[in-house]
Design a protein around this motif. Structure first.
Motif, PDB file in Angstrom:
ATOM      1  N   PHE A  88       0.724  -1.147   0.085  1.00 57.06           N
ATOM      2  CA  PHE A  88       0.105  -0.206   0.350  1.00 57.06           C
ATOM      3  C   PHE A  88       0.981   1.569   0.395  1.00 57.06           C
ATOM      4  CE2 PHE A  88      -2.601  -3.155   2.221  1.00 57.06           C
ATOM      5  CZ  PHE A  88      -3.602  -2.959   1.367  1.00 57.06           C
ATOM      6  N   GLU A  89       0.626   1.894  -0.824  1.00 57.41           N
ATOM      7  CA  GLU A  89       1.644   3.337  -1.470  1.00 57.41           C
ATOM      8  C   GLU A  89       0.757   4.334  -0.334  1.00 57.41           C
ATOM      9  OE1 GLU A  89       0.695   4.322  -4.953  1.00 57.41           O
ATOM     10  OE2 GLU A  89       1.524   2.879  -6.521  1.00 57.41           O
ATOM     11  N   GLU A  90       0.006   4.839   0.809  1.00 60.99           N
ATOM     12  CA  GLU A  90      -0.389   5.283   1.038  1.00 60.99           C
ATOM     13  C   GLU A  90       0.325   4.668   2.649  1.00 60.99           C
ATOM     14  OE1 GLU A  90      -3.561   4.921  -1.179  1.00 60.99           O
ATOM     15  OE2 GLU A  90      -2.486   3.310  -0.090  1.00 60.99           O
ATOM     16  N   ALA A  91       0.805   3.630   3.216  1.00 56.04           N
ATOM     17  CA  ALA A  91       1.145   3.375   4.482  1.00 56.04           C
ATOM     18  C   ALA A  91       3.018   3.504   4.151  1.00 56.04           C
ATOM     19  CB  ALA A  91       1.462   2.030   4.618  1.00 56.04           C
ATOM     20  N   ALA A  92       3.448   3.418   3.125  1.00 58.02           N
ATOM     21  CA  ALA A  92       4.792   3.599   2.852  1.00 58.02           C
ATOM     22  C   ALA A  92       4.914   5.135   2.859  1.00 58.02           C
ATOM     23  CB  ALA A  92       5.327   3.161   1.320  1.00 58.02           C
ATOM     24  N   ALA A  93       3.969   6.344   2.039  1.00 55.17           N
ATOM     25  CA  ALA A  93       4.503   7.381   2.403  1.00 55.17           C
ATOM     26  C   ALA A  93       4.063   8.227   3.759  1.00 55.17           C
ATOM     27  CB  ALA A  93       3.108   8.185   1.693  1.00 55.17           C
ATOM     28  N   GLN A  94       3.068   7.169   5.116  1.00 56.21           N
ATOM     29  CA  GLN A  94       3.192   8.137   6.265  1.00 56.21           C
ATOM     30  C   GLN A  94       4.664   7.534   7.119  1.00 56.21           C
ATOM     31  OE1 GLN A  94       0.278   4.985   6.939  1.00 56.21           O
ATOM     32  NE2 GLN A  94      -1.965   6.417   5.753  1.00 56.21           N
ATOM     33  N   LEU A  95       4.634   6.159   6.508  1.00 51.51           N
ATOM     34  CA  LEU A  95       5.792   6.102   7.134  1.00 51.51           C
ATOM     35  C   LEU A  95       7.615   6.625   6.897  1.00 51.51           C
ATOM     36  CD1 LEU A  95       6.002   1.798   7.176  1.00 51.51           C
ATOM     37  CD2 LEU A  95       4.924   3.810   9.756  1.00 51.51           C
ATOM     38  N   ALA A  96       7.602   7.261   5.886  1.00 51.82           N
ATOM     39  CA  ALA A  96       8.916   7.459   5.319  1.00 51.82           C
ATOM     40  C   ALA A  96       8.797   9.570   5.227  1.00 51.82           C
ATOM     41  CB  ALA A  96       8.891   7.542   3.856  1.00 51.82           C
ATOM     42  N   ALA A  97       7.473   9.772   5.531  1.00 48.83           N
ATOM     43  CA  ALA A  97       7.934  11.169   6.154  1.00 48.83           C
ATOM     44  C   ALA A  97       7.605  11.266   7.238  1.00 48.83           C
ATOM     45  CB  ALA A  97       6.621  11.794   5.672  1.00 48.83           C
ATOM     46  N   ALA A  98       7.501  10.673   9.076  1.00 42.58           N
ATOM     47  CA  ALA A  98       7.406  10.571   9.973  1.00 42.58           C
ATOM     48  C   ALA A  98       8.399  10.426  10.044  1.00 42.58           C
ATOM     49  CB  ALA A  98       7.571   9.316  10.419  1.00 42.58           C
ATOM     50  N   GLN A  99       8.663  12.241  11.322  1.00 42.45           N
ATOM     51  CA  GLN A  99      10.175  12.060  12.400  1.00 42.45           C
ATOM     52  C   GLN A  99      10.329  10.616  13.848  1.00 42.45           C
ATOM     53  OE1 GLN A  99       8.267  15.059  11.873  1.00 42.45           O
ATOM     54  NE2 GLN A  99       9.192  16.494  10.793  1.00 42.45           N
ATOM     55  N   THR A 100       9.346  10.540  13.424  1.00 39.31           N
ATOM     56  CA  THR A 100       8.859   9.504  14.158  1.00 39.31           C
ATOM     57  C   THR A 100       8.204   8.497  13.826  1.00 39.31           C
ATOM     58  OG1 THR A 100       9.046  11.254  17.208  1.00 39.31           O
ATOM     59  CG2 THR A 100       8.192   8.762  17.429  1.00 39.31           C
ATOM     60  N   ILE A 101       8.439   7.323  14.335  1.00 41.78           N
ATOM     61  CA  ILE A 101       7.524   6.333  14.323  1.00 41.78           C
ATOM     62  C   ILE A 101       7.698   4.746  15.980  1.00 41.78           C
ATOM     63  CG2 ILE A 101       7.283   3.308  13.339  1.00 41.78           C
ATOM     64  CD1 ILE A 101       9.617   4.673  10.575  1.00 41.78           C
ATOM     65  N   VAL A 102       6.078   4.941  15.693  1.00 39.28           N
ATOM     66  CA  VAL A 102       6.284   4.434  16.914  1.00 39.28           C
ATOM     67  C   VAL A 102       5.573   2.561  16.645  1.00 39.28           C
ATOM     68  CG1 VAL A 102       4.351   4.159  18.925  1.00 39.28           C
ATOM     69  CG2 VAL A 102       5.134   6.255  17.800  1.00 39.28           C
ATOM     70  N   LEU A 103       6.294   1.694  17.313  1.00 39.51           N
ATOM     71  CA  LEU A 103       6.078   0.277  16.542  1.00 39.51           C
ATOM     72  C   LEU A 103       4.958  -0.162  17.787  1.00 39.51           C
ATOM     73  CD1 LEU A 103       9.865  -1.035  17.276  1.00 39.51           C
ATOM     74  CD2 LEU A 103       8.111  -0.334  15.622  1.00 39.51           C
ATOM     75  N   SER A 104       3.339  -0.603  16.693  1.00 36.69           N
ATOM     76  CA  SER A 104       2.472  -0.845  18.468  1.00 36.69           C
ATOM     77  C   SER A 104       2.742  -1.978  17.758  1.00 36.69           C
ATOM     78  CB  SER A 104       1.015   0.449  17.509  1.00 36.69           C
ATOM     79  OG  SER A 104       0.655   0.006  16.476  1.00 36.69           O
ATOM     80  N   LYS A 105       1.318  -3.028  18.780  1.00 37.86           N
ATOM     81  CA  LYS A 105       0.811  -4.049  19.280  1.00 37.86           C
ATOM     82  C   LYS A 105       2.344  -4.916  19.560  1.00 37.86           C
ATOM     83  CE  LYS A 105      -2.576  -3.590  15.406  1.00 37.86           C
ATOM     84  NZ  LYS A 105      -3.390  -3.874  15.122  1.00 37.86           N
ATOM     85  N   LEU A 106       2.809  -4.312  20.068  1.00 40.68           N
ATOM     86  CA  LEU A 106       3.971  -5.342  20.337  1.00 40.68           C
ATOM     87  C   LEU A 106       3.397  -6.463  21.360  1.00 40.68           C
ATOM     88  CD1 LEU A 106       6.645  -2.604  21.088  1.00 40.68           C
ATOM     89  CD2 LEU A 106       6.323  -4.080  19.360  1.00 40.68           C
ATOM     90  N   ASP A 107       2.623  -6.532  22.521  1.00 34.75           N
ATOM     91  CA  ASP A 107       2.247  -7.378  22.970  1.00 34.75           C
ATOM     92  C   ASP A 107       1.519  -8.582  22.389  1.00 34.75           C
ATOM     93  OD1 ASP A 107       0.241  -5.164  22.892  1.00 34.75           O
ATOM     94  OD2 ASP A 107      -0.706  -5.542  24.739  1.00 34.75           O
ATOM     95  N   LEU A 108       1.015  -8.155  20.960  1.00 34.11           N
ATOM     96  CA  LEU A 108       0.395  -9.272  20.098  1.00 34.11           C
ATOM     97  C   LEU A 108       0.219 -10.581  19.703  1.00 34.11           C
ATOM     98  CD1 LEU A 108      -2.556  -7.085  18.168  1.00 34.11           C
ATOM     99  CD2 LEU A 108      -2.832  -8.226  21.044  1.00 34.11           C
ATOM    100  N   ASP A 109      -0.027 -11.940  19.613  1.00 30.08           N
ATOM    101  CA  ASP A 109       0.862 -12.823  18.978  1.00 30.08           C
ATOM    102  C   ASP A 109       1.137 -12.720  17.599  1.00 30.08           C
ATOM    103  OD1 ASP A 109       0.040 -14.128  21.411  1.00 30.08           O
ATOM    104  OD2 ASP A 109      -1.683 -15.157  20.464  1.00 30.08           O
TER     105      ASP A 109
END
Length: 322
Positions: A142-163
């Motif tokens: 998904f190009e939208e996801a790539a654009a969001q991550l590339a633009a970020a100054q901060t990336i938060v890793l989520s769902k670290l507690d899920l299987d």
């Protein structure tokens, strides 16, 4: 309005944006925060959830489409209303404003819309959530996801507690393969993660070392590439500006992020060049001796080969490495 941080909270569908925002609003650091929520569709579900849980904080809901492409004017008007109401109440400026975007929004057009709010002197920051289990796959498909991550100054890793989340190190490596600039928040505790994301405090919010040519070669992603553009020193600003304009025009949506220091003729000290998508900030003159490789500009793009990028840059005397 000096001192107000404006956070553009983005992240692909289901990546944990609303959960992160709610965790932050439940904490003590949320005082003097205003929230704007954008969702796709006639019913703003996320806005209703946040409004119910914001403990009296002002919340503006922006429904009917992605804020990046359809309601830029409504965003500006809503921000202006929140600021005016705050001023009319005799209160100091907000400490921060948070815009939770639709999962399909691109940050670049939102940054452009905020240009109409320049008189408020917001400090704009892009923050993206990265699903520790599926974030890398989202960025591939998904190009939208790539654009969001590339633009970020901060990336938060989520769902670290899920299987299925996998090791934190693997998720961090996948995020850095998309954006080597971003500071990563990899805190397993949800409350601490939210505080680190929006306040910048916390041991997990470490700044990665600046990428080198060798480091860039190690950032492997099937569709996203990180290139190193070398701009010869002593070029007049007009020549560098023409290169930037050509880069944005020829690459279009494939251009995700540009950042680096260049030496400009007649300017004492390096000049910071940076852009999100095809939207570039005004150049910033940095103090002489500022860190970084002078003349090296990192370009993050998707579905763009080194050959094509080099062909765009060669007429401007800019060389490309990967």
């Amino acid at each position: 309005m000096a001192g107000t941080d404006f956070h553009i909270l983005c992240g692909f569908l289901g990546s944990g944006k609303t959960t992160l925002l709610l965790d932050f609003l439940a904490g003590q650091d949320a005082a003097d925060t205003a929230v704007l929520v954008n969702d796709v569709g006639r019913i703003d579900v996320d806005g209703a959830v946040v409004g119910r849980s914001s403990t009296g904080l002002p919340v503006a809901m922006l429904p009917n489409g992605c804020v990046c492409c359809s309601i830029g004017n409504e965003l500006v008007a809503s921000v202006e209303t929140l600021v005016a109401d705050r001023d009319d109440a005799g209160l100091p400026p907000f400490r921060r404003m948070i815009l939770e975007c639709s999962g399909l929004s691109r940050p670049g057009p939102i940054v452009r819309s905020l240009g109409d709010l320049g008189r408020h002197d917001f400090r704009v920051r892009v923050l993206a959530t990265f699903d520790a289990g599926q974030g890398a796959a989202h960025a591939v498909h998904f190009e939208e996801a790539a654009a969001q991550l590339a633009a970020a100054q901060t990336i938060v890793l989520s769902k670290l507690d899920l299987d299925g989340a996998g090791p934190v190190e693997a998720a961090a490596a996948a995020a850095r393969a998309i954006n080597p600039f971003a500071r990563l928040v990899a805190e397993p505790d949800r409350a601490a993660r939210a505080a680190a994301a929006f306040t910048g405090h916390g041991p997990s919010a470490a700044v990665p070392p600046a990428p080198t040519v060798v480091g860039l070669r190690g950032l492997l992603h099937p569709r996203i590439a990180v290139f190193l553009a070398t701009v010869p020193p002593g070029r007049p600003w007009e020549a560098i500006a023409h290169w930037i304009e050509d880069l944005a025009a020829r690459c279009g949506d494939r251009l995700l992020r540009v950042k680096g220091l260049v030496a400009v003729a007649g300017v004492d000290g390096p000049v910071l060049v940076q852009g999100v998508g095809t939207i570039f900030s005004p150049p910033v003159r940095m103090p002489p001796g500022s860190g970084g490789d002078l003349g090296s500009v990192v370009v993050i793009a998707h579905d763009l080969s080194a050959v094509d990028l080099a062909a765009t840059c060669a007429p401007h005397g800019v060389t490309i490495g990967q």
